[in-house]
Design a protein around this motif. Structure first.
Motif, PDB file in Angstrom:
ATOM      1  N   ILE A 260      73.431  38.565  41.043  1.00 41.50           N
ATOM      2  CA  ILE A 260      74.688  39.110  41.559  1.00 41.50           C
ATOM      3  C   ILE A 260      74.686  39.046  43.087  1.00 41.50           C
ATOM      4  CG2 ILE A 260      76.233  41.105  41.517  1.00 41.50           C
ATOM      5  CD1 ILE A 260      74.742  42.071  39.048  1.00 41.50           C
ATOM      6  N   LYS A 261      75.810  38.634  43.655  1.00 41.23           N
ATOM      7  CA  LYS A 261      75.918  38.562  45.109  1.00 41.23           C
ATOM      8  C   LYS A 261      75.798  39.960  45.717  1.00 41.23           C
ATOM      9  CE  LYS A 261      76.468  34.175  45.984  1.00 41.23           C
ATOM     10  NZ  LYS A 261      75.484  33.455  46.813  1.00 41.23           N
ATOM     11  N   ARG A 355      86.699  53.650  44.285  1.00 44.26           N
ATOM     12  CA  ARG A 355      86.031  52.385  43.999  1.00 44.26           C
ATOM     13  C   ARG A 355      84.728  52.633  43.276  1.00 44.26           C
ATOM     14  NH1 ARG A 355      83.106  47.886  47.522  1.00 44.26           N
ATOM     15  NH2 ARG A 355      83.092  46.274  45.935  1.00 44.26           N
ATOM     16  N   THR A 356      84.372  51.714  42.364  1.00 47.59           N
ATOM     17  CA  THR A 356      83.114  51.803  41.633  1.00 47.59           C
ATOM     18  C   THR A 356      82.360  50.489  41.766  1.00 47.59           C
ATOM     19  OG1 THR A 356      84.053  53.348  40.015  1.00 47.59           O
ATOM     20  CG2 THR A 356      82.049  52.172  39.379  1.00 47.59           C
ATOM     21  N   ILE A 357      81.110  50.577  42.196  1.00 53.38           N
ATOM     22  CA  ILE A 357      80.234  49.403  42.235  1.00 53.38           C
ATOM     23  C   ILE A 357      79.388  49.427  40.971  1.00 53.38           C
ATOM     24  CG2 ILE A 357      78.480  48.155  43.538  1.00 53.38           C
ATOM     25  CD1 ILE A 357      79.360  49.630  46.026  1.00 53.38           C
ATOM     26  N   LEU A 358      79.347  48.331  40.251  1.00 63.48           N
ATOM     27  CA  LEU A 358      78.676  48.288  38.962  1.00 63.48           C
ATOM     28  C   LEU A 358      77.177  48.508  39.087  1.00 63.48           C
ATOM     29  CD1 LEU A 358      80.488  45.266  37.274  1.00 63.48           C
ATOM     30  CD2 LEU A 358      80.980  47.700  37.004  1.00 63.48           C
ATOM     31  N   VAL A 359      76.601  49.152  38.065  1.00 63.46           N
ATOM     32  CA  VAL A 359      75.158  49.344  38.023  1.00 63.46           C
ATOM     33  C   VAL A 359      74.471  47.979  38.009  1.00 63.46           C
ATOM     34  CG1 VAL A 359      73.242  50.155  36.580  1.00 63.46           C
ATOM     35  CG2 VAL A 359      75.277  51.569  36.859  1.00 63.46           C
ATOM     36  N   GLY A 360      73.434  47.846  38.820  1.00 62.78           N
ATOM     37  CA  GLY A 360      72.698  46.595  38.921  1.00 62.78           C
ATOM     38  C   GLY A 360      73.102  45.735  40.098  1.00 62.78           C
ATOM     39  N   THR A 361      74.219  46.084  40.769  1.00 63.64           N
ATOM     40  CA  THR A 361      74.687  45.282  41.903  1.00 63.64           C
ATOM     41  C   THR A 361      73.775  45.467  43.113  1.00 63.64           C
ATOM     42  OG1 THR A 361      76.986  45.528  41.185  1.00 63.64           O
ATOM     43  CG2 THR A 361      76.620  44.844  43.479  1.00 63.64           C
ATOM     44  N   PRO A 362      73.212  44.380  43.669  1.00 67.91           N
ATOM     45  CA  PRO A 362      72.408  44.516  44.886  1.00 67.91           C
ATOM     46  C   PRO A 362      73.302  44.815  46.086  1.00 67.91           C
ATOM     47  CG  PRO A 362      72.621  42.205  44.292  1.00 67.91           C
ATOM     48  CD  PRO A 362      73.270  42.993  43.186  1.00 67.91           C
ATOM     49  N   ILE A 363      72.864  45.709  46.957  1.00 72.25           N
ATOM     50  CA  ILE A 363      73.653  46.051  48.134  1.00 72.25           C
ATOM     51  C   ILE A 363      72.769  46.116  49.373  1.00 72.25           C
ATOM     52  CG2 ILE A 363      75.312  47.388  46.778  1.00 72.25           C
ATOM     53  CD1 ILE A 363      74.030  49.933  47.941  1.00 72.25           C
ATOM     54  N   ALA A 364      73.390  45.912  50.515  1.00 69.89           N
ATOM     55  CA  ALA A 364      72.768  46.201  51.805  1.00 69.89           C
ATOM     56  C   ALA A 364      73.537  47.394  52.366  1.00 69.89           C
ATOM     57  CB  ALA A 364      72.867  44.999  52.743  1.00 69.89           C
ATOM     58  N   ILE A 365      72.900  48.546  52.446  1.00 68.71           N
ATOM     59  CA  ILE A 365      73.592  49.760  52.867  1.00 68.71           C
ATOM     60  C   ILE A 365      73.219  50.098  54.306  1.00 68.71           C
ATOM     61  CG2 ILE A 365      71.807  51.251  51.826  1.00 68.71           C
ATOM     62  CD1 ILE A 365      74.123  53.243  51.226  1.00 68.71           C
ATOM     63  N   LYS A 366      74.261  50.268  55.138  1.00 67.30           N
ATOM     64  CA  LYS A 366      74.071  50.578  56.553  1.00 67.30           C
ATOM     65  C   LYS A 366      74.299  52.066  56.764  1.00 67.30           C
ATOM     66  CE  LYS A 366      75.729  49.268  61.165  1.00 67.30           C
ATOM     67  NZ  LYS A 366      76.738  48.461  61.904  1.00 67.30           N
ATOM     68  N   THR A 367      73.276  52.754  57.262  1.00 68.33           N
ATOM     69  CA  THR A 367      73.345  54.203  57.421  1.00 68.33           C
ATOM     70  C   THR A 367      74.029  54.572  58.735  1.00 68.33           C
ATOM     71  OG1 THR A 367      71.240  54.426  58.587  1.00 68.33           O
ATOM     72  CG2 THR A 367      71.165  54.341  56.180  1.00 68.33           C
ATOM     73  N   LYS A 368      74.217  55.886  58.924  1.00 67.16           N
ATOM     74  CA  LYS A 368      74.832  56.369  60.162  1.00 67.16           C
ATOM     75  C   LYS A 368      73.970  56.076  61.381  1.00 67.16           C
ATOM     76  CE  LYS A 368      77.711  60.077  58.265  1.00 67.16           C
ATOM     77  NZ  LYS A 368      77.656  59.849  56.864  1.00 67.16           N
ATOM     78  N   ASP A 374      67.958  47.276  52.005  1.00 64.87           N
ATOM     79  CA  ASP A 374      68.245  46.441  50.845  1.00 64.87           C
ATOM     80  C   ASP A 374      67.901  47.232  49.591  1.00 64.87           C
ATOM     81  OD1 ASP A 374      69.156  44.096  52.078  1.00 64.87           O
ATOM     82  OD2 ASP A 374      67.107  43.514  52.568  1.00 64.87           O
ATOM     83  N   THR A 375      68.872  47.380  48.692  1.00 61.88           N
ATOM     84  CA  THR A 375      68.653  48.163  47.486  1.00 61.88           C
ATOM     85  C   THR A 375      69.613  47.676  46.417  1.00 61.88           C
ATOM     86  OG1 THR A 375      68.623  50.415  46.587  1.00 61.88           O
ATOM     87  CG2 THR A 375      70.217  49.969  48.343  1.00 61.88           C
ATOM     88  N   TYR A 376      69.821  48.480  45.371  1.00 62.70           N
ATOM     89  CA  TYR A 376      70.794  48.148  44.349  1.00 62.70           C
ATOM     90  C   TYR A 376      71.321  49.440  43.730  1.00 62.70           C
ATOM     91  CZ  TYR A 376      67.653  49.242  40.431  1.00 62.70           C
ATOM     92  OH  TYR A 376      66.846  49.892  39.529  1.00 62.70           O
ATOM     93  N   ILE A 377      72.453  49.357  43.054  1.00 62.59           N
ATOM     94  CA  ILE A 377      73.040  50.524  42.407  1.00 62.59           C
ATOM     95  C   ILE A 377      72.311  50.759  41.082  1.00 62.59           C
ATOM     96  CG2 ILE A 377      75.136  51.557  41.468  1.00 62.59           C
ATOM     97  CD1 ILE A 377      75.157  51.178  44.498  1.00 62.59           C
ATOM     98  N   SER A 378      71.633  51.892  40.984  1.00 63.69           N
ATOM     99  CA  SER A 378      70.852  52.181  39.777  1.00 63.69           C
ATOM    100  C   SER A 378      71.584  53.127  38.832  1.00 63.69           C
ATOM    101  CB  SER A 378      69.502  52.796  40.155  1.00 63.69           C
ATOM    102  OG  SER A 378      69.675  54.030  40.830  1.00 63.69           O
TER     103      SER A 378
END
Length: 409
Positions: A260-261, A355-368, A374-378
């Protein structure tokens, strides 16, 4: 031979020659955007006046225009018979808390203002804005004092395979793929069982990818293992996903190792609230694997790589775990899976508006603090509110570097 002051960019399997704009003083280029959104890598190659070549990489975020969705503000639950998949009822939900979380196997609670013929092990599909957001099975139904309110406790669909079965054809994991082994187990025990009474003839299993692994089923005792537990382990360790769809009146279960992108989630710029980040510093840095023939030991290093060298000066500090696996050839993968679990010691949760991001989607999350993980939605939690709670797992950060920095202080 490369030309002086030449810039070439490779992007999305295409190569572009970049022109210098004398007016702006920049190299400028119009790229053709990919069809799918996500984070793509641009390889930049530049040759200067001295014919010296320079190379760099630049991630580029591609945003996909979301389709217009007519919000009906109504959620319906379709109830299917667990034996023949016939539709029993369709009910509107008055209140709900849908949990999609295979790591903790959390239950979903649904309130229905109607008596139905639903029973334990029936299958449900919950639709929001005419899109299925949840597949599950009925665990129990409660009704107090004859009131009109019925509370359903649901489990995620894969719990239909929560059964202890006999280990067979384990060699498929190494020779064909993890997905093929799971499909074989499902078909043998739930679709084409010699005891035809228990067969779910409406279920169709499709394998789209073949992920070979030098591992054995980990939760075996006396030749028996729980299929659902093993399926969950394969999701966490090898990225195997289970997707449901209705095709020609059959319930199709697709097994796939999805590529998954990656999505970019900016906690400052986007509609995100209730951001929470938790660090734990209790990590496994040494795994001793006992087998039927020998002992294998794996050590974690400060750069998050591993070694079998006990004297390595870059070993990370942490606790030791001793585990068992039958075959020595499985020992290294077993040890790596144990060390990989360290990533769950760093958790992030956040609420996303509308909005809902599907479980398993890899994400790059930028904090404050402008740190990118680099992680994913578990896991996700869906309620009647506009906010959807998301949980990140398996965060691939410089976690050990953080520990080293703390020690230096």
């Amino acid at each position: 031979m490369a030309e002086r002051n030449q810039m070439i960019i490779n992007f999305n399997d295409n190569s572009y020659n970049v022109n210098f704009n004398d007016q702006s003083g920049y190299y400028e280029l119009e790229l053709t955007a990919p069809i799918n959104g996500g984070i793509y890598n641009a390889e930049i190659h530049f040759t200067d006046l001295l014919l010296k070549e320079h190379t760099s990489n630049q991630p580029i975020q591609i945003f996909l225009k979301e389709p217009i969705i007519l919000e009906m503000n109504k959620v319906f639950m379709w109830i299917f018979d667990g034996m023949d998949f016939k539709v029993k009822d369709i009910v509107e939900l008055s209140n709900y808390e849908i949990n999609i979380d295979e790591e903790t196997n959390a239950s979903s609670l649904i309130n229905v203002l109607k008596k139905t013929t639903a029973k334990e092990e029936d299958i449900v599909a919950i639709k929001k804005n005419n899109e299925v957001v949840y597949w599950g099975t009925v665990e129990n139904i409660q009704n107090e004092n004859g009131e009109m309110l019925y509370e359903y406790t649901l489990k995620y669909f894969t719990n239909i395979f929560d059964q202890d079965i006999i280990l067979k054809n384990e060699n498929l994991i190494k020779t064909t793929g993890v997905e093929d082994f799971i499909a074989d187990a499902i078909n043998t025990n739930f679709v084409k069982n010699t005891d035809t009474f228990v067969n779910k003839t409406f279920l169709e299993v499709v394998v789209k990818t073949h992920t070979k692994k030098q591992v054995s089923v980990s939760n075996v005792e006396n030749g028996i293992y729980n299929l659902h537990t093993w399926m969950t382990n394969c999701t966490q360790n090898y990225g195997i996903t289970y997707t449901l769809s209705i095709i020609n009146k059959k319930l199709r279960l697709t097994l796939e190792n999805k590529e998954i992108k990656k999505e970019l989630v900016d906690t400052i710029a986007q509609s995100i609230s209730n951001y929470s980040e938790v660090f734990e510093t209790n990590i496994v840095s040494k795994v001793v694997v006992l087998t039927s023939t020998d002992t294998y030991t794996l050590y974690l290093l400060n750069d998050r790589t591993t070694t079998t060298d006990m004297t390595n000066k870059n070993r990370a500090k942490g606790k030791t775990v001793t585990i068992y696996t039958e075959n020595y050839e499985d020992a290294r993968q077993t040890a790596l899976d144990e060390i990989k679990a360290n990533s769950y010691n760093h958790n992030i949760t956040f609420d996303y508006y509308n909005r809902t991001i599907l479980v398993g989607t890899p994400i790059a999350i930028k904090t404050k603090e402008s740190i990118i993980y680099d992680t994913y939605i578990s896991a996700i939690k869906i309620t009647p509110e506009k906010m959807t709670e998301h949980t990140c797992g398996n965060i691939r950060t410089k976690f050990i570097d953080k520990l080293l920095k703390e020690r230096k202080k």
